[in-house]
Motif scaffolding. Structure first.
Motif: not given
Length: 759
Positions: A420, A422, A462, A464-465, A471, A518, A562, A733, A735
């Motif tokens: 993952s 950002t 994951k 954060t956005n 994470a 998520f 998911d 995976d 992104e």
């Protein structure tokens, strides 16, 4: 962790050859500049944390010439004793035509000719390392020119009857070795033993013994030294009973099948795990069994062609066994979670030959996988040994007391489950790695990749956005972890895991759970166990998400597979459930369920089951939505579909399903995809539905703007290969990083890669 190889032959209809092989109906004409981001850490002389190595071969005439077979990472070679490595299999072009390499080079055996080191054979396959595939075998591949060109050995499949296989074989084991003097190639698969007398020719001969129990599987073999015409095989049946010793006489062409027994009448022999034949042709075995009081693991010894065994060591839960050919009092072994061991008294006692070392420290990784005795001496003091561990390649010479790493520059074989970053920051990344826990990446750090949380297996992760750069990390032990990036530093955060149960145990080491994680647009975290849980970054504990309204499917599937929530409307949420057990515990549709809610953020969310019910047996691997239009969703499926094993990939079905209306209507949009699991789907934001699919053979791309529900020929959709310059690998995976304009992928065995996102 033990990898169980499960056998199936992939026999597809030929669709023509192109630059990227027969698994490409179309090859993307868009520019691609795939390059590996690592980890490329040079571990030479310190504990190794690169990736799992299952087999090591060393040239008997040149100790600097070493080959290492990495678990799903291909075959690597060094000519300077490990200071520099390069991959011999990165340029393989796979395909489904007869004689082509049928898929990812995941070695499950390594056999190098004893008369010509340019001749190399490997059985390859995909272990069940994730919950997204049952695992499968891809047969045998070989090279006659030292790795410049590779081919699939179709005759290997023919003689084993693979072309007629109609069901998966879940417990079948394989192995291959060259006979030292004659240079014959022996191989076993399940209950079959085959031999190739001239490795440069095609012909195999089936020499399997006839009198074996039902469901018997061979598990290993070794060559005799005093009588070089004898080969000793071991095996047992699937439930761990019915152990056999099978001695083959090459000169006579005959078998002697023995039923070994322990000296104590109360001890029952269940299975034989490892074999090594000494220079005097004494047979040493690691066995498992039981009596009325307990289960046990013994090191035992027997004479060639004798059924009665002598117990040498009654506390031997070992993984490997190598007896010196010049002194049978000297032998080497390993413990599953401990370093290598040595005995100088015939196996009665063992002492450690290595010590566990953390990153940057002397020592070696735990979990040894293979051991090669390169040079043997009387008493063992002058022995030279090479080994493979879950972290790389190690060596021991007489000059040092313990093993040390020779996992040097250039090699990248890390097995990642997830990664993952950002979307608006290209400098930070986290990834969950098999055997290495959590690795963090900081572009401007002196060593970009570092092991942040070790000691276990890392899974899905994951970030954060938003710009907080926090994470949440799925790790086998202990549960969940958290960290925050600050400049070029890592701050470890306290994180309590949800109090949830999966398969009757909260956090089972033997049953690893890839927990989906998520973050929504407000940086609230969601994690899936048996239930879905939620917490903000400021909250100390988790609470049931969606006010506890999620329906739990009956019996199975047992865990959340998911979670995805619309960025522009948090009322829209999708949750998939997926079963991770073997197919024997599944019943058609019970292995996956998919739900949607259109008022998920309300007080009383309503959930609707929208599972595409025409797809049976396959599990939902991933759910993706169009964040610009969240009523549109795509579902990627795992495993194989027997009905489509001979299907032209231009007509492939049930790999990806599409719904334009919250799951009320479904369309098969799989044309152009191979019959491999689809592990991840991404929809590029603002692109008018450009999709990317991560599979067990690479990355595929699709321009979904051409979708036409009235087009009876695939709805106007055709996936194209998007892995020019990327070695065939299992992509687990991926992104987008929109700031840098990159697509980043995690692979299982070849590290992390990235390429520019085409305009």
């Amino acid at each position: 962790m033990k990898a169980i190889i499960q056998i199936v032959l992939l026999v597809f209809f030929s669709v023509g050859v192109n630059a990227q092989g027969d698994y490409c109906a179309l090859s993307s004409t868009l520019p691609q500049n795939w390059h590996c981001m690592g980890p490329f850490t040079d571990y030479y002389g310190t504990a190794e944390y690169n990736g799992r190595v299952d087999f090591v071969w060393t040239n008997p005439n040149d100790m600097g010439h070493i080959m290492a077979a990495a678990n799903l990472g291909g075959l690597w070679v060094t000519h300077d004793t490990g200071h520099n490595w390069h991959c011999l299999t990165d340029n393989v072009v796979s395909g489904n035509r007869r004689g082509q390499v049928p898929g990812v080079i995941g070695p499950v055996s390594l056999a190098v000719s004893t008369v010509d080191t340019n001749v190399i054979y490997m059985q390859i396959g995909m272990p069940r390392t994730t919950e997204k595939s049952w695992g499968y075998s891809l047969g045998m591949v070989y090279t006659l020119d030292g790795g410049k060109t590779w081919k699939g050995d179709a005759r290997y499949d023919d003689i084993l009857g693979r072309s007629l296989l109609s069901e998966y074989s879940y417990h079948e084991r394989v192995g291959a070795k060259f006979m030292p003097d004659k240079g014959w190639l022996f191989a076993y698969s399940g209950s079959s033993v085959i031999v190739k007398r001239n490795a440069r020719r095609r012909k195999w001969k089936n020499i399997s013994p006839k009198s074996l129990p039902d469901k018997f599987n061979f598990s290993g073999f070794d060559f005799c030294k005093r009588d070089p015409n004898k080969v000793v095989f071991i095996g047992d049946v699937q439930d761990g009973r019915g152990a056999r010793l099978c001695v083959y006489d090459v000169s006579a062409g005959k078998w002697n099948v023995l039923t070994p027994r322990l000296p104590s009448e109360g001890d029952t022999l269940d299975g034989i795990q490892y074999i090594s034949v000494s220079g005097l042709d004494s047979v040493f075995l690691f066995v498992s069994g039981h009596n009325s009081k307990t289960k046990f693991s013994y090191l035992v010894k027997g004479a060639l062609n004798a059924e009665t065994l002598t117990v040498v060591n009654n506390a031997a839960p070992f993984r490997l066994l190598t007896v010196s050919p010049v002194d049978q009092n000297v032998m080497y072994a390993a413990h599953p979670v401990s370093p290598f061991l040595m005995s100088t008294d015939g196996g009665v006692s063992f002492t450690g030959l290595s010590r566990y070392g953390g990153p940057g420290r002397q020592g070696s990784h735990s979990d040894p996988r293979c051991l090669t005795l390169y040079s043997a001496t009387k008493g063992g003091k002058g022995d030279v040994l090479f080994g493979g561990t879950d972290g790389g390649i190690v060596m021991k010479t007489p000059a040092v007391k313990v093993f040390s790493s020779i996992t040097g520059k250039g090699i990248c074989i890390t097995q990642f489950y997830g990664l993952s970053n950002t979307e608006l920051n290209e400098d930070y990344m986290v990834a969950g790695a098999q055997d290495h826990g959590i690795m963090s990446y900081i572009r401007n750090r002196h060593t970009p990749w570092e092991l942040t949380f070790g000691g276990s297996d890392g899974f899905l992760v994951k970030l954060t956005n938003r710009d907080t750069a926090v994470a949440y990390l799925g790790i086998n032990l202990p549960r969940l972890r958290a960290l925050q990036f600050k400049d070029t530093n890592i701050v470890k955060l306290r994180l309590v895991s949800p109090n949830d149960m999966v398969d009757g145990c909260m956090y089972c080491y033997h049953n690893p759970i890839q927990r989906p994680i998520f973050f929504d647009n407000n940086n609230a975290a969601y994690v899936g166990y048996r239930k879905v849980w939620k917490k903000t970054l400021a909250q100390p504990t988790w609470e049931e998400a969606f006010n506890g309204s999620m329906p739990l499917p009956d019996t199975i599937p047992r865990k959340v597979g998911d979670i995805i929530i619309a960025e522009q409307d948090s009322n829209i949420a999708y949750v998939a459930y997926r079963e991770s057990g073997s197919p024997g515990r599944m019943d058609k549709l019970s292995n996956h369920k998919l739900f949607v809610s259109k008022n998920a953020s309300g007080d009383n969310p309503i959930w609707e089951q929208i599972t595409p019910e025409h797809i049976q047996w396959e599990r939902i691997n991933d759910v993706e939505i169009n964040q610009d239009t969240p009523s549109e969703l795509w579902v990627g499926y795992g495993d194989f579909i027997h009905a489509y094993m001979n299907t032209d990939i231009r007509d492939m079905r049930d790999r990806v399903e599409y719904s334009p209306d919250f799951g009320h209507t479904w369309y098969n949009v799989s044309h152009g995809l191979p019959n491999f699991p689809v592990n991840k789907i991404l929809c590029q934001k603002g692109s008018n539905r450009i999709l990317y699919a991560a599979t067990d053979i690479g990355v595929y791309r699709c321009d979904f703007s051409t979708f036409d529900k009235n087009n009876e020929s695939g709805y106007g959709i055709m996936w194209e290969c998007f892995h020019e310059g990327l070695p065939d690998c299992q992509v687990t995976d991926m992104e987008f990083n929109y700031k840098s304009g990159k697509l980043r992928i995690a692979t299982f065995g070849r590290g992390v890669w990235e390429t520019d996102i085409p305009e």
